[in-house]
Design an enzyme around this catalytic site. Structure first.
Site, PDB file in Angstrom:
ATOM      1  N   SER A 405      38.323  38.564  38.169  1.00 46.48           N
ATOM      2  CA  SER A 405      38.358  39.183  39.633  1.00 46.48           C
ATOM      3  C   SER A 405      36.949  39.948  39.666  1.00 46.48           C
ATOM      4  O   SER A 405      36.890  40.173  40.807  1.00 46.48           O
ATOM      5  CB  SER A 405      39.605  40.035  39.482  1.00 46.48           C
ATOM      6  OG  SER A 405      39.672  40.795  38.442  1.00 46.48           O
ATOM      7  N   HIS A 426      41.020  32.866  41.998  1.00 46.08           N
ATOM      8  CA  HIS A 426      41.289  34.355  41.754  1.00 46.08           C
ATOM      9  C   HIS A 426      42.705  34.397  42.434  1.00 46.08           C
ATOM     10  O   HIS A 426      43.131  34.426  43.593  1.00 46.08           O
ATOM     11  CB  HIS A 426      40.294  35.174  42.719  1.00 46.08           C
ATOM     12  CG  HIS A 426      40.790  36.624  42.244  1.00 46.08           C
ATOM     13  ND1 HIS A 426      40.196  37.741  43.158  1.00 46.08           N
ATOM     14  CD2 HIS A 426      41.362  37.375  41.395  1.00 46.08           C
ATOM     15  CE1 HIS A 426      40.413  38.851  43.038  1.00 46.08           C
ATOM     16  NE2 HIS A 426      41.103  38.641  41.800  1.00 46.08           N
ATOM     17  N   GLU A 438      41.944  33.385  46.388  1.00 45.66           N
ATOM     18  CA  GLU A 438      40.526  33.397  46.654  1.00 45.66           C
ATOM     19  C   GLU A 438      40.022  32.299  45.775  1.00 45.66           C
ATOM     20  O   GLU A 438      39.934  32.178  44.448  1.00 45.66           O
ATOM     21  CB  GLU A 438      39.931  34.471  46.118  1.00 45.66           C
ATOM     22  CG  GLU A 438      40.081  35.827  47.363  1.00 45.66           C
ATOM     23  CD  GLU A 438      39.010  36.907  46.965  1.00 45.66           C
ATOM     24  OE1 GLU A 438      38.602  37.667  48.006  1.00 45.66           O
ATOM     25  OE2 GLU A 438      39.079  37.318  45.678  1.00 45.66           O
ATOM     26  N   ASN A 476      38.301  42.329  46.762  1.00 40.94           N
ATOM     27  CA  ASN A 476      38.036  43.477  45.729  1.00 40.94           C
ATOM     28  C   ASN A 476      36.723  44.239  46.423  1.00 40.94           C
ATOM     29  O   ASN A 476      36.683  45.464  46.176  1.00 40.94           O
ATOM     30  CB  ASN A 476      37.936  43.260  44.215  1.00 40.94           C
ATOM     31  CG  ASN A 476      39.226  42.983  43.661  1.00 40.94           C
ATOM     32  OD1 ASN A 476      40.504  43.416  44.202  1.00 40.94           O
ATOM     33  ND2 ASN A 476      39.379  42.381  42.670  1.00 40.94           N
TER      34      ASN A 476
END
Ligand code: 3H9
Length: 644
Positions: A405, A426, A438, A476
């Site tokens: 991540s 991800h 992702e 993120n």
């Protein structure tokens, strides 16, 4: 085949709708059905009419693409009335899904028969509207008020067996639907016909029922308006004559159709359907996905393995030693046991899920895998060592994926003999539940490898979004900006609880601080510490101050808030106030805290888009909605902040 065709089986006419992909009720189809009623009414040889659809489904609803346009004739409520008023009974023969306007057409028919695999429902609230062609008015007359409230306020479809149990369909068939429906029609003609739905009585359950439903629906809706408005329509249907209730429903439908929430939900609807097949993949074929491997049986690895098993793929789970493997297998068992407890899986299904898992400590067990997903500790050396093993043991055409991540996938792939088959995937925790995936190609990732990532998402029922390489990818990175902006408000003197309440008021289930307390403050802290150790200039955050004081969130009894032992209710904390006292420089806060923070998310999204990290704005909205709890009915941060 034309859009509406008529053929005959003796005295039974069969009207076939063929409007791919989902037989949506656009203007041309409405007109075709309208004309079919007139033709068949005028034909004395016809005694009953079966309405059936070609392709993968019965009519799946109004054509959502027409919702931005002025309504055009014939209007759907008039068509449904026209079918109901036909001089011979119509029988809807349902396969796939009869949804929204499609189910309303079926309610206009005198009978409904359905294949056992079919479902029926009124999902309009998921599009920010209410049924607009008598769904809220006829359903309570056919299935009772309680069933109608459930269907229209949740939008959840009912499978054929349940639909039959509550009276929404008259018969459940297997095998040849057309033949079964014709036989049903013939049998129906031998007995007196039931009343048309509009003429059936309805019983008002009384004020207590409505008060209870209003409380329950508004609690679930969290700012979404359609479910309460749909409830009001059913209440009207239970208390007013048919025509008055129909007019009330239509007015509500037209009002909501033009609302911001409906526009936002339509945007998400089409974005979700576009995501699995991005145009830039062109005709590139994915590689076959028959068996998968997962490295690491921790929370993430076990969740990924469970998702793969849910999709029917056999999984090899690799751990570094027998003890870790036993923990990984236990994690998987706990996931499936949880599924049984929540009624999502039968004990047999859970056992079958487990039976498809092979645990191993030797990478040689991966020799047959088409895809291997690494989900080990976020440390570059550990990950590289895993990929060195994979390169040695996997087939030359196997796709090798990392579930990092934060780390740079290019660095993880360094040294792989064939970087073309490497990709970042991800997942979000819990990986068997969260819809977002992702997909992060490196510059070396081959087109077929990328296409395989998207094919995997489709197989797992996930929403795939392609992300370029940067710290945190799309989700993120925005989260980091959001948290930093929330901390900046704290430094200006805004209370933690005030910020969380503002975001809840906006539609999030939790504000940024309570969410960190739930997930743990230490993960992001360790990542920042890692970057500092690597010589990067990462300024001290307020979260760092808390973690250094031992406050990592609920798991340590406190983070941004205090928690009474065994309780999850956040309590403002004097300790935190004391720890942060020196950091606060009072300043006038923004007038609208939620708008300010969503604006920050959108600004980061705009930067991500400008850098080419996201391929389009809708992808950013999908990431926030499916990975970070952004309220769906707001359309995502980019949609919500774009003037229109
Ligand atoms: C309504 O009916 C209002 C009425 O009460 C009142 C009116 C007066 N319109 O999902 P898929 C497209 S509100 C236009 O991947 P699946 C979709 O964009 C409506 N297009 O297929 C996609 O296009 P493309 C209530 C639609 O097999 C393609 O069809 N109805 C519509 O996985 C395939 O879609 C609903 O909300 C539509 N209504 O699932 C039903 N629906 O290929 C919504 C789909 O270009 N639809 N498309 O990307 C569904 O739930 C699923 O499509 C369904 C099939 C279960 C039917």
């Amino acid at each position: 085949m034309t859009m509406v065709s008529i053929d005959r089986d003796g005295e039974i006419a069969v009207v076939t709708v063929n409007n791919p992909p989902v037989n949506a009720l656009g203007q041309a189809l409405r007109q075709g059905l309208w004309d079919a009623v007139a033709t068949l009414d005028a034909d004395p040889a016809v005694r009953a009419v079966v309405l059936i659809c070609a392709g993968r489904t019965f009519i799946a609803g109004a054509d959502v693409r027409e919702f931005g346009l002025p309504p055009s004739e014939p209007h759907l409520p008039d068509l449904v009335n026209r079918i109901e008023a036909a001089t011979k009974p119509w029988i809807a023969a349902i396969h796939g899904a009869a949804l929204g306007g499609g189910f309303e057409v079926a309610l206009g028919c005198r009978f409904r028969v359905a294949l056992d695999t079919a479902s029926v429902g009124l999902p309009e609230v998921t599009l920010g509207i209410v049924p607009g062609a008598s769904g809220t008015v006829r359903t309570p007359r056919v299935a009772g008020v309680a069933a109608a409230v459930d269907l229209v306020t949740t939008g959840k479809p009912a499978r054929a067996a349940k639909a039959q149990a509550i009276g929404l369909v008259d018969a459940v068939l297997t095998g040849d639907l057309r033949a079964g429906a014709i036989a049903f029609a013939r049998a129906a003609l031998t007995a007196p016909l039931p009343l048309p739905a509009s003429q059936r009585p309805v019983t008002d359950p009384g004020p207590d029922f409505w008060a209870e439903q209003q409380a329950a629906v508004s609690k679930r809706a969290r700012g979404e308006v359609a479910p309460l408005r749909a409830l009001a329509c059913v209440q009207k249907a239970a208390q007013a004559p048919f025509d008055a209730a129909l007019a009330f429903e239509r007015a509500t439908f037209l009002e909501l159709r033009a609302s911001d929430q409906a526009a936002a939900l339509r945007h998400v609807f089409f974005a979700e359907r576009a995501a699995p097949r991005p145009p830039h993949l062109g005709e590139t074929q994915p590689l076959p996905l028959r068996r998968a491997g997962v490295i690491g049986g921790g929370t993430m690895g076990a969740g990924i393995a469970a998702a793969l098993r849910d999709a029917g793929l056999p999984v090899v789970l690799i751990e570094r030693d027998a003890e870790a493997l036993a923990r990984g297998i236990a994690n998987l068992q706990a996931i499936f046991d949880g599924g049984v407890k929540r009624g999502k899986l039968t004990p047999d299904q859970a056992a079958a899920r487990m039976a498809g898992i092979t645990g191993a400590t030797d990478y040689a067990a991966l020799a047959d895998s088409d895809l291997v997903i690494e989900a080990v500790f976020e440390e570059i050396g550990v990950k590289r060592a895993v990929f060195a093993e994979l390169a040695r043991h996997c087939r030359a055409d196997a796709v090798l994926a990392t579930n990092t991540s934060y780390l740079d996938p290019r660095a993880i792939a360094e040294g792989l003999p064939d970087p073309g088959r490497f990709i970042g995937l991800h997942f979000f925790s819990p990986a068997n539940v969260m819809k977002l995936l992702e997909i992060v190609p490196t510059p070396d990732t081959a087109p077929a490898t990328l296409a395989t990532g998207f094919a995997l998402a489709r197989a797992l029922g996930k929403i795939p979004v392609q992300a370029g390489i940067c710290e945190g990818f799309i989700g993120n990175r925005i989260l980091k900006r959001y948290r930093a902006a929330a901390e900046a408000l704290l430094r200006q003197g805004v209370a933690i609880a005030e910020i969380d309440a503002a975001m809840r008021g906006y539609g999030f289930a939790m504000g940024p601080f309570e969410a960190q307390d739930l997930g743990g403050l230490d993960i992001a802290f360790l990542q920042r510490e890692g970057a500092r150790a690597a010589g990067q200039n990462v300024p001290e955050t307020l979260g760092d101050i808390l973690v250094r004081a031992g406050r990592k969130g609920q798991k340590t009894g406190g983070g941004w808030y205090d928690y009474a032992p065994g309780q999850r209710q956040p309590q403002p904390s004097d300790t935190v106030a004391a720890l942060l006292a020196g950091q606060i420089t009072p300043k006038a806060p923004p007038a609208d805290i939620a708008a300010h923070l969503v604006g920050e998310m959108a600004a980061e999204g705009a930067a991500i888009l400008a850098e080419g990290i996201a391929l389009n704005a809708a992808d950013i909205d999908l990431v926030e909605i499916h990975g970070y709890g952004f309220p769906r009915w707001r359309g995502g941060p980019i949609f919500a902040t774009t003037p229109r």
